[in-house]
Design a protein around this motif. Structure first.
Motif, PDB file in Angstrom:
ATOM      1  N   LYS A 192       0.836  -1.193   0.000  1.00  0.00           N
ATOM      2  CA  LYS A 192       0.000   0.000   0.000  1.00  0.00           C
ATOM      3  C   LYS A 192       0.882   1.258   0.000  1.00  0.00           C
ATOM      4  CE  LYS A 192      -3.866  -2.215   2.386  1.00  0.00           C
ATOM      5  NZ  LYS A 192      -4.733  -2.211   3.603  1.00  0.00           N
ATOM      6  N   PRO A 195       1.281   5.065   3.237  1.00  0.00           N
ATOM      7  CA  PRO A 195       2.258   5.525   4.228  1.00  0.00           C
ATOM      8  C   PRO A 195       3.408   6.322   3.608  1.00  0.00           C
ATOM      9  CG  PRO A 195       1.677   3.239   4.619  1.00  0.00           C
ATOM     10  CD  PRO A 195       1.077   3.616   3.304  1.00  0.00           C
ATOM     11  N   PHE A 255       1.058   4.726  10.985  1.00  0.00           N
ATOM     12  CA  PHE A 255       1.226   3.608  10.044  1.00  0.00           C
ATOM     13  C   PHE A 255       1.996   2.435  10.658  1.00  0.00           C
ATOM     14  CE2 PHE A 255       0.976   7.440   7.283  1.00  0.00           C
ATOM     15  CZ  PHE A 255      -0.200   7.133   6.646  1.00  0.00           C
ATOM     16  N   SER A 258       0.897  -1.148   9.282  1.00  0.00           N
ATOM     17  CA  SER A 258       1.194  -1.463   7.880  1.00  0.00           C
ATOM     18  C   SER A 258       2.690  -1.525   7.599  1.00  0.00           C
ATOM     19  CB  SER A 258       0.550  -0.418   6.959  1.00  0.00           C
ATOM     20  OG  SER A 258       1.038   0.871   7.238  1.00  0.00           O
ATOM     21  N   LEU A 259       3.525  -1.025   8.515  1.00  0.00           N
ATOM     22  CA  LEU A 259       4.979  -1.025   8.291  1.00  0.00           C
ATOM     23  C   LEU A 259       5.665  -2.276   8.838  1.00  0.00           C
ATOM     24  CD1 LEU A 259       5.863   2.704   9.116  1.00  0.00           C
ATOM     25  CD2 LEU A 259       5.634   1.654   6.862  1.00  0.00           C
ATOM     26  N   TYR A 456      -5.225  12.067   7.197  1.00  0.00           N
ATOM     27  CA  TYR A 456      -3.817  11.905   7.567  1.00  0.00           C
ATOM     28  C   TYR A 456      -3.148  13.261   7.807  1.00  0.00           C
ATOM     29  CZ  TYR A 456      -4.223   7.046   5.966  1.00  0.00           C
ATOM     30  OH  TYR A 456      -4.589   5.731   5.814  1.00  0.00           O
TER      31      TYR A 456
END
Length: 478
Positions: A192, A195, A255, A258-259, A456
């Motif tokens: 994705k 980020p 994030f 997702s990281l 964000y």
């Protein structure tokens, strides 16, 4: 120090966001309804406010609905035309005359839009030249390879790289260069991109505060206030550092989930050698000389805009001679000159004319009188919010005039600089960089909506604004 700055900034920001705009509107209406002005003068004031408001509304709608139009192979941005219509209306329907416009635009005062535009466009031309030579793309690919399989390492390296490049070049150019590369990399690696896109945009519009050349708003506000390169750097380095550290912490928190997963893309798939190494070396040399020249321009009797214009001219002439000596077509030079943001010239001058009309009707004085309690917070939060009502360049033109009209001090000047940069993070309307960013992601088919941008961006920008304003207060206090 950063934590204290964050705490102090948040307390004031909450209060100002709730009441500032309502108080400004009340103050202007109260003065207009007093017996100080004749009916004819009130009519002129109302006409001026309507023209300014209609132009600002047109700019916002343009950004959100249709920022550009296509004519055959060419794409033209619409916002300069809207600003130009507003300027023509200001001359036609307010007491502002063509002579007033010429005196303002060509005047010898600090707020000279032609000098300010020359400075920014010259520095931008040097940055675009490096981009055309493949320098930024080369660095971006090096960063992607260095990250290996770690998303966290990739995230942090990307943030640092964009931050450093933005300080010495231009946030607009960095966003134009890095956004397509990030989208390509994420698509190939099946990860994705949100980020990394948010990190890139946040870094570019936070660290652009560090030097006067990082953003056209910095140039306009600081030059209008008579602040030189070193005077600007001494004050803004710590607030920028505070905002940069806070923004990275907030981004990592946003994030963190997702990281955690590894990157699937093999390193060898990312490669981009420089298109022309000798020209890149030439461009880097001129950029270094230009930055050093800005630092000493006040001591050698050369204005900043003159020094930047000379450096840009030397770069173009030297590049042409080098291409002639090597018997190569000056394709990079031609492409760089074609990409220079010439549309900023009619845009900034048109908005300057509208502000001249507001000045003539003393409306900027009314706004300045409303900012009378706490310059640091009122100008900082006010510019941050106003950037997302009208875009940060028109806001900077208006607030520069308000600062002069109200005899505001250094707190107001540097707080407005902070608001003009971080305001770009709140919504796509906040800056031209946001317009370009949204356009690139949309063309690439990436689902990154205006709502995503606001969600964000607000998290990062509010925290960064509080930290930088708090740090600015501590910097100017000692």
């Amino acid at each position: 120090m950063t934590c204290l700055a964050l705490y102090v900034g948040i307390l004031f920001c909450i209060r100002e966001i709730l009441c500032l705009n309502l108080f400004v509107a009340y103050k202007i209406c109260a003065i207009m309804l007093s017996g100080r002005f004749t009916d004819a003068e009130k009519d002129c004031m109302i006409a001026t406010i309507i023209i300014a408001a209609a132009t600002c509304l047109g700019l916002v709608l343009c950004v959100l609905i249709k920022p550009e139009i296509g004519i055959k192979k060419f794409t033209l941005p619409l916002y300069p035309f809207i600003a130009l219509i507003g300027a023509i209306a200001a001359i036609a329907f307010t007491p502002l005359t063509i002579k007033d416009c010429l005196d303002g635009i060509l005047g010898a005062g600090a707020v000279n839009p032609l000098k300010i535009l020359t400075l920014f466009i010259s520095v931008t031309a040097i940055s675009i030249f490096l981009d055309e030579g493949g320098f930024f793309e080369y660095l971006a690919c090096k960063v992607l390879k260095k990250s290996g399989k770690s998303k966290v390492k990739l995230f942090i390296l990307l943030y640092i790289t964009v931050s450093i490049l933005t300080v010495f070049t231009s946030n607009d150019v960095i966003i134009l260069t890095f956004t397509p590369i990030i989208l390509y990399f994420c698509k190939s690696g099946k990860i994705k991109p949100a980020p990394y896109l948010v990190a890139e945009f946040a870094a570019a519009n936070t660290w652009s505060m560090a030097l006067i050349i990082g953003n056209p708003t910095n140039v306009y506000i600081a030059t209008a206030a008579g602040i030189d390169f070193l005077g600007y750097l001494k004050v803004m380095i710590l607030p920028t550092l505070a905002a940069g550290v806070i923004s990275l912490i907030v981004l990592l928190a946003l994030f963190r989930k997702s990281l955690r997963e590894p990157v699937l893309l093999p390193d060898e798939n990312i490669s981009a050698p420089m298109k022309d190494k000798p020209l890149c070396i030439l461009g880097l040399t001129v950029l270094i000389v230009c930055t050093a020249g800005l630092a000493v321009s006040g001591y050698i009797g050369i204005e900043m805009w003159q020094e930047c214009a000379i450096c840009a001219a030397v770069l173009i002439i030297s590049a042409l001679l080098l291409c002639l000596f090597r018997r190569k077509k000056p394709i990079i030079v031609g492409h760089a000159l074609a990409r220079v943001p010439y549309q900023l010239i009619p845009f900034v001058i048109s908005m300057f004319i509208i502000v001249l009309a507001l000045d003539k009707m003393e409306i900027t004085k009314f706004i300045a009188s409303a900012f009378s309690f706490n310059e640091l917070i009122e100008y900082g939060v006010g510019s941050y919010l106003a950037s997302n009502l009208v875009n940060n360049i028109p806001m900077s033109v208006l607030f520069s005039s308000v600062i002069v009209a109200g005899n505001a001090g250094r707190y107001a000047v540097f707080a407005t600089v902070i608001g003009s940069n971080l305001g770009a993070l709140l919504s796509p309307v906040g800056a031209l960089a946001g317009i370009m960013f949204s356009s690139i992601t949309k063309k690439a088919g990436e689902k990154f909506s205006n709502l995503d941008f606001i969600m964000y961006g607000s998290c990062v920008s509010v925290c960064s604004l509080a930290a930088s304003l708090g740090c600015l207060a501590l910097t100017l206090m000692f």
